[in-house]
Design a protein around this motif. Structure first.
Motif, PDB file in Angstrom:
ATOM      1  N   UNK A  56       0.842  -1.192   0.000  1.00  0.00           N
ATOM      2  CA  UNK A  56       0.000   0.000   0.000  1.00  0.00           C
ATOM      3  C   UNK A  56       0.879   1.245   0.000  1.00  0.00           C
ATOM      4  N   UNK A  57       0.316   2.374  -0.482  1.00  0.00           N
ATOM      5  CA  UNK A  57       1.048   3.644  -0.497  1.00  0.00           C
ATOM      6  C   UNK A  57       0.093   4.758  -0.060  1.00  0.00           C
ATOM      7  N   UNK A 119      -4.985   6.847   0.330  1.00  0.00           N
ATOM      8  CA  UNK A 119      -4.278   5.576   0.478  1.00  0.00           C
ATOM      9  C   UNK A 119      -4.793   4.579  -0.552  1.00  0.00           C
ATOM     10  N   UNK A 120      -3.863   3.909  -1.229  1.00  0.00           N
ATOM     11  CA  UNK A 120      -4.198   2.849  -2.190  1.00  0.00           C
ATOM     12  C   UNK A 120      -3.699   1.526  -1.623  1.00  0.00           C
ATOM     13  N   UNK A 121      -4.599   0.569  -1.486  1.00  0.00           N
ATOM     14  CA  UNK A 121      -4.268  -0.728  -0.897  1.00  0.00           C
ATOM     15  C   UNK A 121      -4.072  -1.784  -1.978  1.00  0.00           C
ATOM     16  N   UNK A 122      -3.430  -2.886  -1.592  1.00  0.00           N
ATOM     17  CA  UNK A 122      -3.258  -4.056  -2.466  1.00  0.00           C
ATOM     18  C   UNK A 122      -2.827  -3.624  -3.872  1.00  0.00           C
ATOM     19  N   UNK A 123      -1.674  -3.008  -3.951  1.00  0.00           N
ATOM     20  CA  UNK A 123      -1.196  -2.433  -5.215  1.00  0.00           C
ATOM     21  C   UNK A 123      -1.101  -3.478  -6.325  1.00  0.00           C
ATOM     22  N   UNK A 156       5.186   1.048  -9.129  1.00  0.00           N
ATOM     23  CA  UNK A 156       4.899  -0.209  -8.423  1.00  0.00           C
ATOM     24  C   UNK A 156       5.957  -1.236  -8.823  1.00  0.00           C
ATOM     25  N   UNK A 157       6.726  -1.697  -7.847  1.00  0.00           N
ATOM     26  CA  UNK A 157       7.773  -2.678  -8.102  1.00  0.00           C
ATOM     27  C   UNK A 157       7.372  -4.061  -7.625  1.00  0.00           C
TER      28      UNK A 157
END
Length: 225
Positions: A56-57, A119-123, A156-157
């Motif tokens: 998440x970020x 917040x963004x979850x489960x990228x 996203x890595x």
């Protein structure tokens, strides 16, 4: 372009100084950053954030404006993705969330705060793009709306995997190694025992005929009764 002026005496030197200072003065007057920020409006957010797949970020944002708000400012926060005029992925007033981000977006903000966090979850890999925050509010004159110009680039890595053997696996491995070692020692003992028995048997086979021959000769030579 510099204008050459021919003046008597040392006046040309002063003219050059003035001509050199003129562009800097013009740039200062035309630069909005040189103005008082209170008279401007805008929205600040980081230029770049990064996360890993499945993680998440958070994208923080802050906005400012010079206007007087209405008694009911009706503030709302919207988020777009991909480009400045991209699709709306979140609307704080209606609770709308884009299908791609279903159950994965959380906005930490309440009216009349001028800052918050998305917040963004489960990228997912497809989340890697640019995100733009937009603000709508009602002033004493009319509704106003403004948006971040550059947005925030999300990278996203791949997830970092760390393999750690559990104690039971390690213990089992050690036990197996011990059993294998014990079994090897046992096998070697059996080999040594077998070799020893073989030598004894071979020695007995060779010596027995000799003893038989000696006994026969002794019997032949003994005096008759």
């Amino acid at each position: 372009m510099a204008l050459l002026v021919s003046l008597p005496g040392r006046i040309p030197d002063m003219a050059w100084v003035l001509l050199l200072l003129l562009p800097a003065a013009c740039l200062q007057a035309g630069n909005p950053e040189g103005s008082n920020r209170e008279s401007l409006y805008g929205l600040d957010q980081p230029t770049h954030v990064s996360g890993v797949l499945g993680g998440s970020i958070e994208i923080p944002f802050f906005f400012y404006f010079p206007w007087k708000l209405a008694p009911d400012p009706q503030m709302r926060i919207l988020w777009r993705w991909k480009h400045y005029h991209g699709e709306i992925i979140y609307n704080s007033s209606s609770g709308f969330i884009h299908e791609h981000f279903k159950d994965r977006l959380i906005l930490n903000w309440t009216q009349p705060q001028t800052s918050g966090v998305l917040r963004i979850l489960d990228l997912k890999k497809k989340d890697q793009t640019v995100y733009f925050c937009r603000v709508h509010l009602k002033t004493t004159n009319r509704m106003k709306g403004f948006q971040s110009i550059d947005g925030t680039q999300l990278t996203v890595g791949p997830a970092v995997s760390t393999t750690v053997q559990s104690p039971s696996i390690v213990t089992s491995a050690v036990t197996m190694a011990g059993l294998e070692d014990t079994e090897g020692q046992r096998n070697r003992s059996l080999v040594y025992l077998g070799a020893t028995v073989g030598v004894v048997v071979a020695t007995a086979v060779l010596i027995t005929p000799v003893y038989v021959m000696l006994i026969f000769l002794w019997w032949k030579k003994r005096p008759a009764d």
